[in-house]
Design an enzyme around this catalytic site. Structure first.
Site, PDB file in Angstrom:
ATOM      1  CB  THR A 185      -0.873   0.050   1.265  1.00 49.54           C
ATOM      2  OG1 THR A 185      -0.015   0.159   2.392  1.00 49.54           O
ATOM      3  CG2 THR A 185      -1.727  -1.175   1.394  1.00 49.54           C
ATOM      4  CD1 TRP A 444     -16.650  13.865  12.745  1.00 50.79           C
ATOM      5  CD2 TRP A 444     -17.018  11.862  11.845  1.00 50.79           C
ATOM      6  NE1 TRP A 444     -15.921  12.964  13.457  1.00 50.79           N
ATOM      7  CE2 TRP A 444     -16.125  11.713  12.934  1.00 50.79           C
ATOM      8  CE3 TRP A 444     -17.380  10.733  11.123  1.00 50.79           C
ATOM      9  CZ2 TRP A 444     -15.596  10.489  13.318  1.00 50.79           C
ATOM     10  CZ3 TRP A 444     -16.858   9.500  11.505  1.00 50.79           C
ATOM     11  CH2 TRP A 444     -15.978   9.384  12.585  1.00 50.79           C
TER      12      TRP A 444
HETATM   13  P1  ADP Z   1      -3.413   3.291  -1.535  1.00 52.96           P
HETATM   14  O1  ADP Z   1      -2.203   2.453  -1.687  1.00 52.96           O
HETATM   15  O2  ADP Z   1      -3.338   4.671  -2.109  1.00 52.96           O
HETATM   16  O3  ADP Z   1      -4.023   3.260  -0.166  1.00 52.96           O
HETATM   17  P2  ADP Z   1      -5.674   1.796  -2.435  1.00 52.96           P
HETATM   18  O4  ADP Z   1      -6.144   1.631  -3.812  1.00 52.96           O
HETATM   19  O5  ADP Z   1      -5.491   0.602  -1.620  1.00 52.96           O
HETATM   20  O6  ADP Z   1      -4.358   2.605  -2.569  1.00 52.96           O
HETATM   21  O7  ADP Z   1      -6.605   2.840  -1.683  1.00 52.96           O
HETATM   22  C1  ADP Z   1      -7.775   2.435  -1.082  1.00 52.96           C
HETATM   23  C2  ADP Z   1      -8.561   3.617  -0.629  1.00 52.96           C
HETATM   24  O8  ADP Z   1      -8.983   4.414  -1.722  1.00 52.96           O
HETATM   25  C3  ADP Z   1      -9.845   3.262   0.058  1.00 52.96           C
HETATM   26  O9  ADP Z   1      -9.619   2.919   1.382  1.00 52.96           O
HETATM   27  C4  ADP Z   1     -10.659   4.534  -0.098  1.00 52.96           C
HETATM   28  O10 ADP Z   1     -10.327   5.485   0.872  1.00 52.96           O
HETATM   29  C5  ADP Z   1     -10.222   5.043  -1.433  1.00 52.96           C
HETATM   30  N1  ADP Z   1     -11.206   4.697  -2.469  1.00 52.96           N
HETATM   31  C6  ADP Z   1     -11.157   3.678  -3.337  1.00 52.96           C
HETATM   32  N2  ADP Z   1     -12.237   3.684  -4.138  1.00 52.96           N
HETATM   33  C7  ADP Z   1     -12.997   4.733  -3.771  1.00 52.96           C
HETATM   34  C8  ADP Z   1     -14.257   5.266  -4.198  1.00 52.96           C
HETATM   35  N3  ADP Z   1     -14.941   4.747  -5.210  1.00 52.96           N
HETATM   36  N4  ADP Z   1     -14.719   6.352  -3.545  1.00 52.96           N
HETATM   37  C9  ADP Z   1     -14.045   6.907  -2.521  1.00 52.96           C
HETATM   38  N5  ADP Z   1     -12.873   6.451  -2.077  1.00 52.96           N
HETATM   39  C10 ADP Z   1     -12.335   5.382  -2.693  1.00 52.96           C
END
Ligand code: ADP
Length: 544
Positions: A185, A444
């Site tokens: 990640t 929030w």
């Molecule tokens: P990173 O390595 O940047 O964390 P990820 O792809 O694992 O990459 O990131 C996951 C995060 O991305 C989720 O926990 C969420 O916060 C955000 N995310 C993914 N898809 C969406 C979506 N459709 N809408 C809002 N947030 C999203």
């Protein structure tokens, strides 16, 4: 009493064998890193993947060894994945958009033994190679003619590496729970953490992804994954496409609106997937040129929230159905997909859009719940919001080398770090990442919702909301805006546009215009950088 059915292990190389046997002629088209568009098919990809497996085995790579890839979406990259996995070694995708120091940290943490890389990254590899003691072999994903002239030990061109390897090499057999792929990640807080997919989880996840009410994949589809293979498994597409025999179109290094549009049109792509920033560029390009995409049926948008205006433009103007999806590296990555349930499909289009803006509902294989700070489960009423927790066969149960244990609880739930609501129909809405929420007067405010509405203003290309300290309310929202090329708007116009569309107390205290909003290596708005830059911004609502 146990059932009397076969223990056919779920191993990913069985996917490419299936594709080779039943969809062998189906094409895999690549815009190559060298330049031209090149064509191969599943039969060839499977043969060459076996050659990769054999060549790696000859080099001494064995069960459990990590083999890194630093590459764009190409047929060679797919061959490498299947070849590595087919001997029980682990493909480890490195994200080239990270800083060199982060890549070095990750490759060393994983103790990668081999690095496959594209010519694009030759200089980067030359720079970091002296700091990568575990890597004993560098395979450049090209032929001898294009091999870059760099100082790297044990460098070989991919085509030479596999030239005399055996295309009939027999895959290894091992437990389906064996590690298959590793992806870190991006680690916006703390060091990056490794998610180790198993063969079993990758196959189950590909089954989940392909379902009609998920990505709805068919042999008749032509799929272009813009989402990189180094971003959370290319959202399953390198497995799910060959599983059903869909044609694959791999965009290589060119991900701008113009190049993506060219490939979508020339290859008559029916389904594609990427983060919103990619679609922003494509839509701007379509608008500028007046082009359309008559063959395209579905576009998957995920990684960040898809704004309403983007969904509406794809659907109304271009006749392309949007599937809004949410997920994360730790979930392989699919968590929810915004396909329409019958009661939603029966609604007028404007109301359907409300549901399409939500992040979707979980397919079978993903369990979810929301909890408060005391871990008490909150109602699924579409109103209560809390920390989103998930479970399932393609969800991580820990990080590589035992890090980040705090995210996993005793009942096996993984804390996503997202704050969400769940509605009675099962649709989930992300209101924020927990670390980005704004707490104003104890309540929030959803930054994502304000951003999504702000980009609906005709002059706004991109918007980000961050919290700024306020003496009375603790924090108040600040809206940061990038205008569309050649367009402008005033602070008052933007605030006027938001009026009536969001609650009064959510109204940003100020609007700032910037040329660019920074993004993370996976295409998300880099809120931490924005907070560093603008966190001390003097709000007009604070008395001097
Ligand atoms: P990173 O390595 O940047 O964390 P990820 O792809 O694992 O990459 O990131 C996951 C995060 O991305 C989720 O926990 C969420 O916060 C955000 N995310 C993914 N898809 C969406 C979506 N459709 N809408 C809002 N947030 C999203």
């Amino acid at each position: 009493m146990l059932g009397l059915m076969q223990d056919w292990p779920l191993l990913v190389h069985k996917i490419i064998d299936h594709a080779a046997l039943y969809h062998g002629e189906r094409e895999v088209v690549t815009r190559s890193v060298e330049g031209p568009v090149v064509r191969t098919n599943y039969a060839q990809v499977a043969r060459r993947a076996r050659k990769v497996a054999h060549a790696l085995e000859r080099h001494g790579i064995t069960l459990g060894d990590r083999c890194a890839t630093l590459g764009w979406n190409t047929a060679r990259h797919i061959e490498a994945w299947y070849g590595i996995a087919g001997i029980g070694a682990i493909y480890h995708t490195l994200n080239p958009r990270l800083f060199p120091d982060q890549i070095v940290y990750i490759a060393n943490h994983a103790e990668d033994k081999v690095l496959f890389f594209d010519i694009t990254f030759a200089k980067l590899v030359e720079e970091i190679a002296p700091r990568l003691p575990s890597i004993g072999l560098y395979v450049c994903l090209t032929d001898a003619a294009h091999l870059p002239d760099i100082e790297v030990p044990n460098l070989v061109a991919y085509e030479d590496f596999i030239a005399d390897a055996d295309p009939g090499f027999e895959w290894k057999e091992f437990d389906e729970r064996t590690g298959c792929g590793l992806c870190y990640t991006s680690g916006t807080t703390g060091n990056p953490k490794g998610v180790l997919y198993s063969h079993r989880s990758n196959i189950l996840h590909a089954f989940i992804a392909g379902q009609a009410d998920a990505m709805g994949l068919r042999a008749c589809d032509t799929i272009l994954p813009v989402v990189p293979m180094f971003h959370a498994n290319a959202w399953a597409l390198a497995f799910a496409a060959p599983m059903v025999g869909a044609k694959l179109v791999m965009p290589g290094p060119k991900l701008d609106g113009d190049s993506v549009c060219d490939l979508l049109t020339a290859e008559r792509v029916t389904m594609t997937a990427a983060v919103p920033t990619v679609w922003l560029a494509l839509l701007q390009y379509l608008e500028k040129t007046g082009k359309t995409l008559p063959d395209m049926k579905r576009v998957l948008i995920g990684g960040s929230a898809a704004p309403r205006s983007m969904i509406e433009t794809f659907e109304r103007k271009y006749g392309i159905t949007v599937v809004h999806a949410w997920g994360m590296t730790e979930m392989s990555p699919l968590g929810t997909l915004g396909t329409m349930k019958p009661n939603v499909e029966a609604l007028p289009y404007e109301r359907q859009l409300d549901y399409k803006c939500k992040q979707g509902h979980p397919p079978f294989g993903v369990e979810m719940k929301i909890v408060d700070d005391e871990e008490k489960e909150l109602p699924r009423d579409g109103k209560a919001f809390g920390r989103l927790k998930v479970r399932g066969p393609a969800v991580a149960k820990g990080y590589f080398r035992g890090e980040g244990t705090g995210a996993f609880d005793a009942e096996g739930w993984f804390d996503t770090g997202d704050v969400a609501t769940l509605d009675p129909d099962g649709y989930m809405t992300i209101t924020d990442r927990a670390k980005d929420v704004i707490k104003s007067g104890g309540e929030w405010i959803s930054t994502i919702e304000i951003e999504n509405i702000a980009v609906g203003h005709p002059a706004v290309a991109e918007a980000a909301v961050i919290g700024v300290a306020h003496p009375k309310w603790d924090e108040r929202p600040l809206l940061i805006v990038v205008a569309k090329p050649g367009q402008a708007a005033t602070r008052e116009e933007i605030l006027g546009y938001l009026t009536g569309r969001i609650a009064k107390w959510w109204m940003p205290d100020d609007v700032l215009f910037v040329d660019e909003i920074p993004h993370t290596a996976t295409g998300k708005i880099q809120k931490m950088t924005l907070r560093e830059r603008f966190g001390k911004h003097k709000l007009p609502t604070v008395a001097a």
